[in-house]
Design a protein around this motif. Structure first.
Motif, mmCIF file in Angstrom:
data_model
loop_
_atom_site.group_PDB
_atom_site.id
_atom_site.type_symbol
_atom_site.label_atom_id
_atom_site.label_comp_id
_atom_site.label_asym_id
_atom_site.label_seq_id
_atom_site.Cartn_x
_atom_site.Cartn_y
_atom_site.Cartn_z
ATOM 1 N N ASP A 240 2.767 10.965 -9.366
ATOM 2 C CA ASP A 240 2.039 11.364 -10.580
ATOM 3 C C ASP A 240 0.868 12.304 -10.303
ATOM 4 O O ASP A 240 0.211 12.763 -11.228
ATOM 5 N N GLY B 250 0.818 -1.212 0.000
ATOM 6 C CA GLY B 250 0.000 0.000 0.000
ATOM 7 C C GLY B 250 0.848 1.257 0.000
ATOM 8 O O GLY B 250 0.587 2.206 -0.757
ATOM 9 N N ILE B 251 1.886 1.250 0.826
ATOM 10 C CA ILE B 251 2.742 2.442 0.939
ATOM 11 C C ILE B 251 3.438 2.723 -0.392
ATOM 12 O O ILE B 251 3.464 3.866 -0.878
ATOM 13 N N MET B 252 3.982 1.649 -1.006
ATOM 14 C CA MET B 252 4.667 1.834 -2.294
ATOM 15 C C MET B 252 3.703 2.331 -3.364
ATOM 16 O O MET B 252 4.009 3.243 -4.138
ATOM 17 N N GLY B 253 2.518 1.710 -3.374
ATOM 18 C CA GLY B 253 1.502 2.105 -4.359
ATOM 19 C C GLY B 253 1.117 3.565 -4.188
ATOM 20 O O GLY B 253 1.047 4.333 -5.153
ATOM 21 N N MET B 254 0.886 3.950 -2.924
ATOM 22 C CA MET B 254 0.488 5.333 -2.651
ATOM 23 C C MET B 254 1.617 6.304 -3.006
ATOM 24 O O MET B 254 1.369 7.380 -3.547
ATOM 25 N N GLU C 16 -4.042 13.200 1.084
ATOM 26 C CA GLU C 16 -4.739 11.962 1.480
ATOM 27 C C GLU C 16 -3.796 10.756 1.353
ATOM 28 O O GLU C 16 -3.684 9.939 2.269
ATOM 29 N N TYR C 17 -3.096 10.664 0.235
ATOM 30 C CA TYR C 17 -2.185 9.524 0.016
ATOM 31 C C TYR C 17 -1.048 9.556 1.047
ATOM 32 O O TYR C 17 -0.623 8.521 1.551
ATOM 33 N N GLU D 216 3.890 5.942 -5.273
ATOM 34 C CA GLU D 216 3.959 6.070 -6.737
ATOM 35 C C GLU D 216 2.823 6.960 -7.258
ATOM 36 O O GLU D 216 3.009 7.723 -8.192
ATOM 37 N N LEU D 217 1.670 6.836 -6.586
ATOM 38 C CA LEU D 217 0.537 7.688 -6.989
ATOM 39 C C LEU D 217 0.843 9.158 -6.690
ATOM 40 O O LEU D 217 0.502 10.046 -7.473
#
Lengths: 145, 287
Positions: free
Chosen positions: B74, B64-68, B83-84, B70-71
């Protein structure tokens, strides 16, 4: 005329079921896939996943399934077996926190398309999901023709 | 030794008694050090199973942390970025808590002093640890905790007793069943009861389960030291441990500590092992 998947018409690139008990995992995957043009349906456990699939009227309700294996109160392996039995045309990708090679081999033998170990980068995830959705399209086309 | 007594008369006897006492103290000290090391070694071995649970507990939030993260790279909308980022902080804290729990459990027992341990609290913490085991599955946990007096003991050793007993119970149920935990106190005796609806233990084997290196698990899946160490720790604190089991139906482990006996022990400054009472189908105990 080229065959067109009815589900793919809903989401721009396709519809993906994401099964994971951890909210932030679902949220990051949902946002990543949605940004890339996929429609995402989510479930946080096995019962919810089965219900979501049954509630959709289409024979092939989603284009790919991305599922965790070990979640509280869930035997993920049984859930994967259920998906393979009920929806053999839908590619299943496992995304798990356990780097278990034996389990990965056993699941791949049961027809699981890919076995990803968390954490995975966006690019890797998108590549695998894209391949899964394309594979479903090809399988369906083979059945039709 | 006799020769020394004869030649030195009364004083010689004193010297002899003194040196025997010293030797005894030294031997007790060495025994305690060995016991501490054995307890620690078994704990580290059992951590192997728990660590695979840790992989799940850590890899999930990292995903989740990595995904957030990366988000965030961008994302242009400051509200979404905030929020992220909040998600990243929240789940980083979760990882820190998991690591802290495991580190606390793994730390050396010999460096910890005895404190007044709340058995209900330690049992609840042990449940948290065992829930992370990969084979926990759909096990239902039912608790019935009544307040019990505090026990003077090393907290890490009491944790080890509970984590061991709960891990065994969960493994016996293979992901399905009911784990019942109860604590109560009567007449100065503190009781902790752990019941499972697992595979149970064969009658022929029940008297051996506390023996060192005895295991019914597949090779490489258990050290065979878990229950033996549990027994040693319980005995060390003047406790007893008993088991009732029926093959195919489940097992109940009952651990009892005697507040008064333990207080006297602590007050007398007796640091050596205290041999617990043996019970039917119970801990063979002792050295």
């Amino acid at each position: 005329m080229e065959w067109q998947d009815p589900v793919m018409a809903g989401g721009r690139l396709g519809r993906v079921l994401v099964v994971d008990d951890v909210e932030i995992v679902r949220k990051s995957i949902r946002t990543t896939l949605a940004n890339a043009g996929y429609e995402v349906v989510e479930a946080e456990n096995d019962e919810q996943a089965i219900r979501v699939m049954r509630e959709m009227t289409d024979m092939l309700p989603v284009d790919a399934i991305l599922s965790d294996l070990r979640m509280p109160h869930i035997n993920g392996t049984e859930l994967i077996a259920y998906f393979r039995r009920q929806y053999p045309m839908i590619p299943v990708v496992v995304l798990t926190g356990y780097p278990d090679v034996e389990l990965a081999v056993s699941l791949m033998r049961q027809g699981v398309m890919d076995f990803l170990v968390k954490p995975v980068l966006q690019n890797e995830l998108l590549t695998v999901v894209k391949r899964a959705v394309e594979q479903k399209g090809m399988r369906k086309q083979q059945v039709i023709s | 030794m006799h020769a020394q007594v004869k030649s030195n008369g009364r004083n010689g006897r004193c010297t002899c008694q003194k040196s025997a006492e010293e030797a005894l103290r030294e031997s007790e000290k060495r025994f305690r050090q060995l016991q501490d090391r054995l307890i620690q070694a078994e704990k580290l071995a059992s951590l192997g199973t728990l660590v695979s649970g840790m992989a799940h507990e850590i890899n999930n939030p990292i995903q989740g942390i990595m995904g957030m993260a990366e988000l965030v790279l961008d994302e242009r909308d400051p509200v979404a970025i905030r929020e992220y980022t909040r998600d990243i902080i929240e789940y980083s804290r979760h990882i820190a808590a998991v690591v802290r729990d495991f580190a606390c459990y793994a730390r050396s027992n010999s460096h910890e002093d005895e404190v007044d341990v709340d058995l209900c609290e330690r049992l609840a913490e042990a449940v948290k640890m065992v829930r992370r085991c990969p084979h926990f599955g759909k096990v239902e946990v039912v608790t019935q905790f009544q307040p019990v007096p505090r026990l003077r003991a090393r907290r890490v050793e009491i944790d080890q007793v509970f984590v061991n007993l709960l891990s065994n119970a969960v493994q016996a149920m293979d992901g399905r069943g009911r784990l019942e935990l109860a604590t109560f106190s009567k007449g100065g005796t503190m009781t902790v009861r752990i019941s499972d609806t697992g595979c149970g233990i064969q009658k022929a084997l029940i008297h051996r389960i506390f023996d060192p290196f005895f295991t019914t698990k597949d090779p490489g899946k258990g050290t065979g030291l878990g229950l033996s160490i549990v027994c040693q720790i319980v005995n060390k604190y003047c406790g007893t441990i008993g088991i009732e089991s029926e093959e195919g139906k489940g097992s109940t482990f009952t651990v009892q500590f005697h507040a008064e006996k333990r207080r006297e022990e602590a007050h007398d400054g007796v640091a050596g092992p205290c041999y617990g009472r043996r019970e039917a189908g119970a801990c063979a105990g002792g050295r």
